[in-house]
Design a protein around this motif. Structure first.
Motif, mmCIF file in Angstrom:
data_model
loop_
_atom_site.group_PDB
_atom_site.id
_atom_site.type_symbol
_atom_site.label_atom_id
_atom_site.label_comp_id
_atom_site.label_asym_id
_atom_site.label_seq_id
_atom_site.Cartn_x
_atom_site.Cartn_y
_atom_site.Cartn_z
ATOM 1 N N MET A 331 0.823 -1.208 0.000
ATOM 2 C CA MET A 331 0.000 0.000 0.000
ATOM 3 C C MET A 331 0.862 1.264 0.000
ATOM 4 S SD MET A 331 -3.106 -1.166 2.548
ATOM 5 C CE MET A 331 -4.143 0.219 2.075
ATOM 6 N N ILE A 332 2.155 1.072 -0.223
ATOM 7 C CA ILE A 332 3.097 2.193 -0.320
ATOM 8 C C ILE A 332 3.220 2.602 -1.789
ATOM 9 C CG2 ILE A 332 5.515 2.861 0.006
ATOM 10 C CD1 ILE A 332 3.985 2.580 2.637
ATOM 11 N N PRO A 333 3.168 3.897 -2.123
ATOM 12 C CA PRO A 333 3.044 5.035 -1.206
ATOM 13 C C PRO A 333 1.653 5.112 -0.578
ATOM 14 C CG PRO A 333 3.010 5.784 -3.475
ATOM 15 C CD PRO A 333 3.314 4.327 -3.524
ATOM 16 N N TYR A 334 1.643 5.460 0.711
ATOM 17 C CA TYR A 334 0.395 5.526 1.471
ATOM 18 C C TYR A 334 0.075 6.985 1.761
ATOM 19 C CZ TYR A 334 -3.163 4.270 4.918
ATOM 20 O OH TYR A 334 -4.347 4.118 5.592
ATOM 21 N N GLU A 335 -1.128 7.395 1.403
ATOM 22 C CA GLU A 335 -1.509 8.799 1.568
ATOM 23 C C GLU A 335 -2.153 9.027 2.933
ATOM 24 O OE1 GLU A 335 -3.742 10.450 -1.593
ATOM 25 O OE2 GLU A 335 -2.324 9.854 -3.160
ATOM 26 N N HIS A 336 -1.392 9.697 3.815
ATOM 27 C CA HIS A 336 -1.953 10.160 5.076
ATOM 28 C C HIS A 336 -2.688 11.472 4.814
ATOM 29 C CE1 HIS A 336 0.055 7.188 7.682
ATOM 30 N NE2 HIS A 336 1.052 7.264 6.819
ATOM 31 N N LYS A 337 -3.206 12.073 5.868
ATOM 32 C CA LYS A 337 -3.983 13.301 5.690
ATOM 33 C C LYS A 337 -3.146 14.434 5.107
ATOM 34 C CE LYS A 337 -7.527 11.339 7.733
ATOM 35 N NZ LYS A 337 -8.699 10.883 6.964
#
Length: 629
Positions: A331-337
């Motif tokens: 799931m990388i790159p993973y988009e945080h807020k």
């Protein structure tokens, strides 16, 4: 956080308490500590000057009661705030929680409680990495970190400020202002505290040595613990002369320990005592390691669960940051807020192991992981190849070790059933091991007490430590002089004497310390008159021993009374067939019919009763230890 109805009658205001400790399964005894659990208060919901609405917080069951309603929450309750955010003349309640792990995800919900019979969620935000929540002048203010690749987990380079206001037109919350700042600006905004000392970090070599020492005591590969410390804090306990505090203000020091979650630790010591902080981080990592070996596991197991294989720590490292999908490499790159995570936490740690400490550790192949979400906690993963072994502390027969737990160490029988709990600072003589069972390296020990009432059994090595050196006169062994010397210092309290004579680390020099040294003397002198040959390891369970003498032997003296093998643990001698070969100088000791027991230690004993053909005796009897692999 769900809502349900209950019938609740409270006659008095009261406070109860709950318990929270790090869990290591059943390997050590934990003492439950009390913390405020059930809080009851009243608020002025309608802002009419009367505190008519009852709020009850139960941190043990993770429930918040408002009138007849119960709001469930998960994680750890971070904050409860009250504010009239919608400007309708009635308070809203804001409930914020944090996840476990150094990711400390923030989630919060805002509840409309104007109609106590119809409490409802009007706004929520979830999974904000290290988020900070503030309420100011009717606004919701979120501060969220923005990390660059080289940033430590504790200190991002930048952060984002998002201000939410309630819009009557939209009938909901909307973003009013967004801005970005460097982390130095946030630090300037923090209220000044009185720091009378400017704290400096030790040299990196000193920090690394301290981490290595703690890791070896806890039976954790030092590279693993050092790499986590580097990821969390860049090996720093202090920043700008003050304790290093995480972006969200709840985690401290080199291992970024969160006392609001791990409440058994002293917050002041976490801030200022480097070793204490490292020990706390090591304990937390060990608890994550143990997740895989519970009857109901929380993370998957890798390989046979041998902690000496560094690849087997992959999921425990993942869980140290938080058992979250953001660390799934697929799931990388993973988009945080507010930022994009370009590397899974555990992969970042293992990359630092190589780039900072020169140790390659093979990662779990991402093709073996699910495309989304978390791995199945019941799945057994093969150890990644090639794997790398870390040599941890080892103990041999006759070594005296000390129980270093706070409350007790589990003792298990040969079937691995728990049979007792040893008190803290009890000394134990090692009689067998090591053996791997259920994720822990174990040694069989015989506890040392005056009455000899304690049972022999197996203990996990993570909480034992060698007794202090008892060779006070420096002659290479513990002798009668050493016993007499420590007896002279009983009840001494000087720091110098404590370091030298407090054999079991209990901060006193008493009769038990003398007893431990006397036991060591007894062990050391047991074969004092023997010529001791070096120990042989990795011996086959069907090994036949060939012993060559420099003279022909008297065949009548070659028998299993004068030449024999015995089990070192219990002293039992084998009636092995002892054969004098044709040259009359070579003796063959045949293995027992069923072979030796794997993992056990044995002694070959040749007494002085073995005589040459001319009746000359051996100059010294001979003894040699061997360990069956």
């Amino acid at each position: 956080m769900g809502i349900r109805k209950v019938i609740l009658i409270v006659a008095v205001v009261y406070i109860l308490y709950f318990n929270h400790v790090i869990s290591f399964g059943e390997e050590i005894v934990t003492q439950e500590r009390d913390y405020m659990n059930l809080e009851l208060s009243f608020i002025d919901k309608d802002l009419d000057g009367e505190n008519e609405t009852e709020i009850q917080i139960n941190r043990s069951t993770k429930e918040i009661s408002i009138g007849d309603n119960i709001i469930d929450y998960t994680g750890y309750l971070s904050n409860i705030l009250y504010e009239d955010l919608t400007k309708d003349g009635s308070l809203e309640i804001i409930i914020a929680v944090k996840d476990e792990g150094t990711s400390s995800y923030l989630s919060y919900k805002i509840y409309d409680i104007k109609n106590i019979e119809d409490i409802r969620v009007i706004f929520e935000r979830n999974n904000i990495y290290k988020g900070i929540l503030e309420i100011h002048e009717g606004k919701i203010i979120e501060k969220t970190p923005i990390y660059l690749e080289e940033d430590s987990n504790a200190v991002p380079s930048q952060y984002k400020i998002s201000e939410y206001i309630y819009s009557l037109e939209e009938e909901g919350f909307i973003i009013d202002i967004e801005s970005f700042k460097n982390i130095e600006e946030l630090e300037k905004e923090q209220p000044e505290k009185d720091y009378y000392i400017y704290y400096e970090n030790p040299d990196r070599s000193e920090i690394e040595a301290l981490i290595e020492e703690v890791a070896m005591e806890r039976a954790i590969p030092p590279i693993i613990l050092k790499s986590i410390a580097y990821t969390e804090s860049n090996l720093r306990q202090f920043k700008n002369g003050k304790p290093l505090v995480s972006f969200d203000g709840i985690s401290y020091g080199i291992m970024q320990v969160t006392p609001s979650i791990h409440r058994e630790y002293d917050e002041y010591k976490l801030k200022y005592d480097i070793r204490y902080n490292i020990e706390a981080g090591a304990d937390i990592l060990l608890s994550k390691w143990g997740y895989a070996f519970r009857s109901k596991p929380l993370i998957p197991q890798i390989g046979d669960g041998d902690p000496r294989i560094m690849e087997n720590w992959y999921f425990a490292i993942w869980a140290y940051n938080g058992w979250s999908e953001c660390n799934n490499p697929n799931m990388i790159p993973y988009e945080h807020k507010t930022w994009v995570q370009n590397k899974a936490y555990q992969n970042k740690v293992l990359d630092y192991a190589e780039s900072e400490f020169g140790q390659q550790i093979t990662k779990i192949d991402k093709n073996d992981l699910p495309e989304t979400g978390l791995p199945d906690k019941y799945e057994m993963f093969a150890t990644p190849q090639p794997y790398h072994i870390c040599e941890l502390n080892t103990y041999k027969y006759g070594d005296i070790v000390i129980n270093m737990t706070k409350y007790g160490l589990s003792l298990r029988n040969d079937d691995w059933e728990k049979i007792d709990a040893l008190s803290p600072r009890v000394g134990m003589m090692v009689v067998n091991g090591p053996a791997l069972h259920n994720g822990y390296i174990r040694y069989k020990v015989s506890p040392i007490d005056e009455n000899g009432e304690l049972s022999t059994g197996w203990v996990a090595m993570n909480w034992i430590k060698s007794m202090r050196d008892s060779d006070f006169n420096g002659n290479g062994k513990t002798d009668r002089y050493d016993v007499e010397e420590i007896d002279k210092h009983r009840n001494d309290t000087s720091t110098e004497d404590m370091i030298r004579f407090d054999m079991n680390y209990d901060e006193m020099i008493d009769y038990y310390d003398v007893l431990l040294v006397d036991k060591k003397y007894e062990i050391s002198s047991a074969y004092e008159d023997y010529e001791v040959f070096p120990t042989k390891t990795g011996v086959s369970y069907r090994k036949d021993w060939i012993i060559k003498f420099n003279q022909e032997l008297d065949s009548k003296t070659v028998n299993n009374e004068n030449i024999y093998i015995k089990n070192r643990e219990n002293g039992e001698a084998f009636t092995s067939f002892v054969e004098l070969l044709n040259d009359n100088k070579t003796v063959k000791i045949h293995h027992p019919s069923k072979g030796y027991t794997t993992g056990n230690t044995y002694l070959i004993v040749i007494t002085k009763n073995v005589k040459a053909y001319n009746q000359k005796e051996l100059v010294q009897p001979v003894i040699m230890e061997f360990v069956v692999d």
